[in-house]
Design a protein around this motif. Sequence first.
Motif, PDB file in Angstrom:
ATOM      1  N   GLN A 143       0.831  -1.201   0.000  1.00 44.79           N
ATOM      2  CA  GLN A 143       0.000   0.000   0.000  1.00 44.79           C
ATOM      3  C   GLN A 143       0.865   1.250   0.000  1.00 44.79           C
ATOM      4  O   GLN A 143       0.560   2.240  -0.674  1.00 44.79           O
ATOM      5  CB  GLN A 143      -0.934  -0.005   1.205  1.00 44.79           C
ATOM      6  CG  GLN A 143      -1.966   1.120   1.196  1.00 44.79           C
ATOM      7  CD  GLN A 143      -2.903   1.030   0.002  1.00 44.79           C
ATOM      8  OE1 GLN A 143      -3.746   0.147  -0.064  1.00 44.79           O
ATOM      9  NE2 GLN A 143      -2.753   1.945  -0.952  1.00 44.79           N
ATOM     10  N   MET A 144       1.947   1.230   0.769  1.00 38.00           N
ATOM     11  CA  MET A 144       2.891   2.353   0.729  1.00 38.00           C
ATOM     12  C   MET A 144       3.429   2.548  -0.683  1.00 38.00           C
ATOM     13  O   MET A 144       3.529   3.685  -1.170  1.00 38.00           O
ATOM     14  CB  MET A 144       4.067   2.081   1.677  1.00 38.00           C
ATOM     15  CG  MET A 144       3.744   2.142   3.141  1.00 38.00           C
ATOM     16  SD  MET A 144       5.219   1.740   4.109  1.00 38.00           S
ATOM     17  CE  MET A 144       4.497   1.546   5.732  1.00 38.00           C
ATOM     18  N   LEU A 145       3.790   1.448  -1.332  1.00 34.78           N
ATOM     19  CA  LEU A 145       4.323   1.528  -2.689  1.00 34.78           C
ATOM     20  C   LEU A 145       3.277   2.080  -3.651  1.00 34.78           C
ATOM     21  O   LEU A 145       3.602   2.904  -4.524  1.00 34.78           O
ATOM     22  CB  LEU A 145       4.778   0.138  -3.145  1.00 34.78           C
ATOM     23  CG  LEU A 145       5.301   0.027  -4.578  1.00 34.78           C
ATOM     24  CD1 LEU A 145       6.458   0.986  -4.829  1.00 34.78           C
ATOM     25  CD2 LEU A 145       5.718  -1.410  -4.881  1.00 34.78           C
ATOM     26  N   ALA A 146       2.026   1.652  -3.507  1.00 34.34           N
ATOM     27  CA  ALA A 146       0.968   2.137  -4.395  1.00 34.34           C
ATOM     28  C   ALA A 146       0.773   3.643  -4.245  1.00 34.34           C
ATOM     29  O   ALA A 146       0.601   4.365  -5.234  1.00 34.34           O
ATOM     30  CB  ALA A 146      -0.338   1.397  -4.098  1.00 34.34           C
ATOM     31  N   ILE A 147       0.801   4.134  -3.000  1.00 37.21           N
ATOM     32  CA  ILE A 147       0.650   5.571  -2.771  1.00 37.21           C
ATOM     33  C   ILE A 147       1.869   6.320  -3.306  1.00 37.21           C
ATOM     34  O   ILE A 147       1.737   7.365  -3.966  1.00 37.21           O
ATOM     35  CB  ILE A 147       0.430   5.861  -1.281  1.00 37.21           C
ATOM     36  CG1 ILE A 147      -0.928   5.294  -0.834  1.00 37.21           C
ATOM     37  CG2 ILE A 147       0.485   7.367  -1.002  1.00 37.21           C
ATOM     38  CD1 ILE A 147      -1.204   5.446   0.648  1.00 37.21           C
ATOM     39  N   ALA A 148       3.061   5.791  -3.030  1.00 39.00           N
ATOM     40  CA  ALA A 148       4.281   6.434  -3.530  1.00 39.00           C
ATOM     41  C   ALA A 148       4.286   6.482  -5.051  1.00 39.00           C
ATOM     42  O   ALA A 148       4.682   7.483  -5.659  1.00 39.00           O
ATOM     43  CB  ALA A 148       5.508   5.687  -3.013  1.00 39.00           C
ATOM     44  N   ARG A 149       3.840   5.399  -5.691  1.00 41.01           N
ATOM     45  CA  ARG A 149       3.769   5.377  -7.154  1.00 41.01           C
ATOM     46  C   ARG A 149       2.824   6.467  -7.654  1.00 41.01           C
ATOM     47  O   ARG A 149       3.106   7.144  -8.656  1.00 41.01           O
ATOM     48  CB  ARG A 149       3.301   4.000  -7.627  1.00 41.01           C
ATOM     49  CG  ARG A 149       3.283   3.829  -9.138  1.00 41.01           C
ATOM     50  CD  ARG A 149       2.796   2.440  -9.509  1.00 41.01           C
ATOM     51  NE  ARG A 149       1.448   2.197  -8.998  1.00 41.01           N
ATOM     52  CZ  ARG A 149       0.849   1.002  -9.011  1.00 41.01           C
ATOM     53  NH1 ARG A 149       1.488  -0.048  -9.487  1.00 41.01           N
ATOM     54  NH2 ARG A 149      -0.369   0.864  -8.537  1.00 41.01           N
ATOM     55  N   GLY A 150       1.694   6.667  -6.972  1.00 41.12           N
ATOM     56  CA  GLY A 150       0.790   7.740  -7.355  1.00 41.12           C
ATOM     57  C   GLY A 150       1.418   9.113  -7.178  1.00 41.12           C
ATOM     58  O   GLY A 150       1.247  10.005  -8.018  1.00 41.12           O
ATOM     59  N   LEU A 151       2.176   9.295  -6.104  1.00 40.60           N
ATOM     60  CA  LEU A 151       2.816  10.588  -5.846  1.00 40.60           C
ATOM     61  C   LEU A 151       3.932  10.888  -6.843  1.00 40.60           C
ATOM     62  O   LEU A 151       4.285  12.055  -7.042  1.00 40.60           O
ATOM     63  CB  LEU A 151       3.379  10.618  -4.418  1.00 40.60           C
ATOM     64  CG  LEU A 151       2.338  10.581  -3.289  1.00 40.60           C
ATOM     65  CD1 LEU A 151       3.029  10.450  -1.937  1.00 40.60           C
ATOM     66  CD2 LEU A 151       1.452  11.820  -3.320  1.00 40.60           C
ATOM     67  N   MET A 152       4.481   9.852  -7.469  1.00 41.29           N
ATOM     68  CA  MET A 152       5.527  10.066  -8.475  1.00 41.29           C
ATOM     69  C   MET A 152       5.028  10.918  -9.639  1.00 41.29           C
ATOM     70  O   MET A 152       5.822  11.556 -10.331  1.00 41.29           O
ATOM     71  CB  MET A 152       6.012   8.716  -9.006  1.00 41.29           C
ATOM     72  CG  MET A 152       6.931   7.957  -8.067  1.00 41.29           C
ATOM     73  SD  MET A 152       8.574   8.695  -7.913  1.00 41.29           S
ATOM     74  CE  MET A 152       9.200   8.510  -9.591  1.00 41.29           C
ATOM     75  N   ALA A 153       3.724  10.934  -9.872  1.00 45.76           N
ATOM     76  CA  ALA A 153       3.159  11.718 -10.974  1.00 45.76           C
ATOM     77  C   ALA A 153       2.866  13.165 -10.572  1.00 45.76           C
ATOM     78  O   ALA A 153       2.260  13.902 -11.357  1.00 45.76           O
ATOM     79  CB  ALA A 153       1.880  11.056 -11.486  1.00 45.76           C
ATOM     80  N   GLU A 154       3.292  13.549  -9.361  1.00 43.09           N
ATOM     81  CA  GLU A 154       3.063  14.918  -8.868  1.00 43.09           C
ATOM     82  C   GLU A 154       1.594  15.316  -9.014  1.00 43.09           C
ATOM     83  O   GLU A 154       1.241  16.269  -9.725  1.00 43.09           O
ATOM     84  CB  GLU A 154       3.965  15.913  -9.600  1.00 43.09           C
ATOM     85  CG  GLU A 154       5.444  15.632  -9.407  1.00 43.09           C
ATOM     86  CD  GLU A 154       6.338  16.629 -10.121  1.00 43.09           C
ATOM     87  OE1 GLU A 154       5.798  17.524 -10.816  1.00 43.09           O
ATOM     88  OE2 GLU A 154       7.576  16.521  -9.998  1.00 43.09           O
ATOM     89  N   PRO A 155       0.690  14.604  -8.328  1.00 43.89           N
ATOM     90  CA  PRO A 155      -0.744  14.871  -8.491  1.00 43.89           C
ATOM     91  C   PRO A 155      -1.152  16.254  -7.997  1.00 43.89           C
ATOM     92  O   PRO A 155      -0.584  16.784  -7.041  1.00 43.89           O
ATOM     93  CB  PRO A 155      -1.402  13.779  -7.633  1.00 43.89           C
ATOM     94  CG  PRO A 155      -0.348  13.394  -6.637  1.00 43.89           C
ATOM     95  CD  PRO A 155       0.952  13.526  -7.361  1.00 43.89           C
ATOM     96  N   VAL A 156      -2.133  16.807  -8.683  1.00 43.33           N
ATOM     97  CA  VAL A 156      -2.810  18.007  -8.198  1.00 43.33           C
ATOM     98  C   VAL A 156      -3.919  17.575  -7.238  1.00 43.33           C
ATOM     99  O   VAL A 156      -4.200  18.238  -6.248  1.00 43.33           O
ATOM    100  CB  VAL A 156      -3.396  18.812  -9.384  1.00 43.33           C
ATOM    101  CG1 VAL A 156      -4.149  20.041  -8.889  1.00 43.33           C
ATOM    102  CG2 VAL A 156      -2.290  19.214 -10.342  1.00 43.33           C
TER     103      VAL A 156
END
Length: 236
Positions: A143-156
């Motif tokens: 789950q940490m990895l999934a969230i980190a992967r999402g943050l890699m895209a610099e979400p708005v």
Amino acid sequence: MTALLDIQGLRGGYGRVEVLRGVDLQVNAGEMVALLGSNGAGKSTLNKMVCGLCPAWSGSVRFDGKDLSGAHYRDVVKAGLIQVPEGRKVFPNLSVLENLELGSFTRARERRAANVEKMFHIFPRLRERMAQHAGTMSGGEQQMLAIARGLMAEPVLLILDEPSLGLSPRLVEEMFTLIRELRDGGLAVLLVEQNVGQSLEIADRAYVLENGSVRFSGLPGELLGSDELRRAYLGL
């Protein structure tokens, strides 16, 4: 104030089965909004339609001033609307580092190396497991990895779909602490959860979906302060 995410009259479903029945929902910049509801209420269907993974029958989705109604999911990601899906959906045969790098495939690719280092700072355990296959990690680490992967895209705006699902009570506490820190850092978050109590503790506003319709929208205190609403929609 113009909402960062503005969903109006969203309807849709699968085949002839209508799942969403005219949903209105807004998320403002820097805001944490909780989307609550039981299984089958339409939460995941709403996520899929907003993110371009499932076509809506009618209604509109506007994000950061752009009309994303019917947009391809790649264009949704390019706009900065990023979803961390239910069930983590990490790539089990790829390493932690490779999973992170894929998070910036469509957006923020030029800052990939810097963002990987940033993720390792936020999630030290991922640095320790950088070369490990994601499928061999524990549920909490995935789950940490999934969230980190999402943050890699610099979400708005980051949509978190059931991030506490299947985690131990201790890891649930860690997960909600992390989500609060993301919000405190200025990131807009749409938190889709069945963990009602902890979601309402950190949310600025809340929506309750029931049978594909919004049955409540307002402040968490208003929801928790009404015995009728708590019994009818939250089971509390």
